[in-house]
Design an enzyme around this catalytic site. Sequence first.
Site, PDB file in Angstrom:
ATOM      1  N   ALA A  19       0.813  -1.209   0.000  1.00 33.95           N
ATOM      2  CA  ALA A  19       0.000   0.000   0.000  1.00 33.95           C
ATOM      3  C   ALA A  19       0.852   1.267   0.000  1.00 33.95           C
ATOM      4  O   ALA A  19       2.031   1.256   0.330  1.00 33.95           O
ATOM      5  CB  ALA A  19      -0.904   0.002   1.228  1.00 33.95           C
ATOM      6  N   GLY A  34       1.463  -6.657  -0.030  1.00 34.90           N
ATOM      7  CA  GLY A  34       0.349  -7.084  -0.866  1.00 34.90           C
ATOM      8  C   GLY A  34       0.791  -7.727  -2.159  1.00 34.90           C
ATOM      9  O   GLY A  34       0.062  -8.535  -2.737  1.00 34.90           O
ATOM     10  N   GLU A  81       1.323 -11.253  -1.262  1.00 30.81           N
ATOM     11  CA  GLU A  81       0.001 -11.825  -0.995  1.00 30.81           C
ATOM     12  C   GLU A  81      -0.744 -12.119  -2.295  1.00 30.81           C
ATOM     13  O   GLU A  81      -1.470 -13.122  -2.396  1.00 30.81           O
ATOM     14  CB  GLU A  81      -0.793 -10.885  -0.100  1.00 30.81           C
ATOM     15  CG  GLU A  81      -0.249 -10.825   1.325  1.00 30.81           C
ATOM     16  CD  GLU A  81      -0.937  -9.789   2.189  1.00 30.81           C
ATOM     17  OE1 GLU A  81      -1.542 -10.178   3.193  1.00 30.81           O
ATOM     18  OE2 GLU A  81      -0.863  -8.587   1.851  1.00 30.81           O
ATOM     19  N   GLU A 125       4.987  -5.942   6.870  1.00 33.37           N
ATOM     20  CA  GLU A 125       3.987  -5.125   7.567  1.00 33.37           C
ATOM     21  C   GLU A 125       4.259  -4.951   9.058  1.00 33.37           C
ATOM     22  O   GLU A 125       3.920  -3.922   9.647  1.00 33.37           O
ATOM     23  CB  GLU A 125       2.587  -5.736   7.367  1.00 33.37           C
ATOM     24  CG  GLU A 125       2.024  -5.590   5.969  1.00 33.37           C
ATOM     25  CD  GLU A 125       2.426  -6.722   5.038  1.00 33.37           C
ATOM     26  OE1 GLU A 125       1.829  -6.847   3.966  1.00 33.37           O
ATOM     27  OE2 GLU A 125       3.346  -7.503   5.399  1.00 33.37           O
TER      28      GLU A 125
END
Length: 245
Positions: free
Chosen positions: A51, A96, A99, A119
């Site tokens: 992000a 992400g 992921e 994270e």
Amino acid sequence: MATIRLNRPVFSGVDPRLPEEMASAAAAVGQDDAVRAVILYGNRRVFATGADLREMADRPPAAADAHTRLLHAGFNAIAEIPKPVLAAIAGYALGGGLELALCADYRLAGEGAVLGLPEIGLGIIPGTGGTQRLPRLIGAGQAKKLIFTGRRLTAAEALAIGVVDEVVPDADVRSAAQLLAEQFANGPTAALAAAKRAVDGGVGLPISLGLDLEREQFAALFNTEDLRHGFRAALDGRPPAFLGH
């Protein structure tokens, strides 16, 4: 074969349009009978990263939950494409980005790839599947170690613990993925989809229910033309030429 391309103009930061576009792309390739294998790819420097920190830092919990729900829907749509999906990882696959790669059925990385879930260093946890898909792939202990430390893995380290399935020279990432996708695309489409449903659907089930799922998927294939072609080819001693139905 089809390629879902992560084509972003900046190095990091998830575009707010991403969840909807992922779901749309997944539906397009999933429903197109001419597509029999799918590749996820970014570019030579980055597969995908996480992000935008500036945008995310001041997000209230309700907004974080709402956006994550959208991301889950997009990521799940990729994971549920009823065809073999390969992640061709060149460069960085962080947060992400990793992921998203975990949503693929097979992960192929360049030698210089860097992978990780950083994270924890921000005081949060992976929020788009990392705490769920990674333990199912490599076991809870290894997954917790990566999530708790946030450390980055080289491609060789990722291969050693099963985060990726194959490592190739950086220059060969796309061509190697295309070669494997071509192999899947020439295979029995219904059987590959059935195998994916059986494996993915059975992972969280008790073994007895998983075996029931396998039996159902196995039996249903006896209605397909590809099974008949495959059996005839085996009996004739020749390679099969699957039609994809």
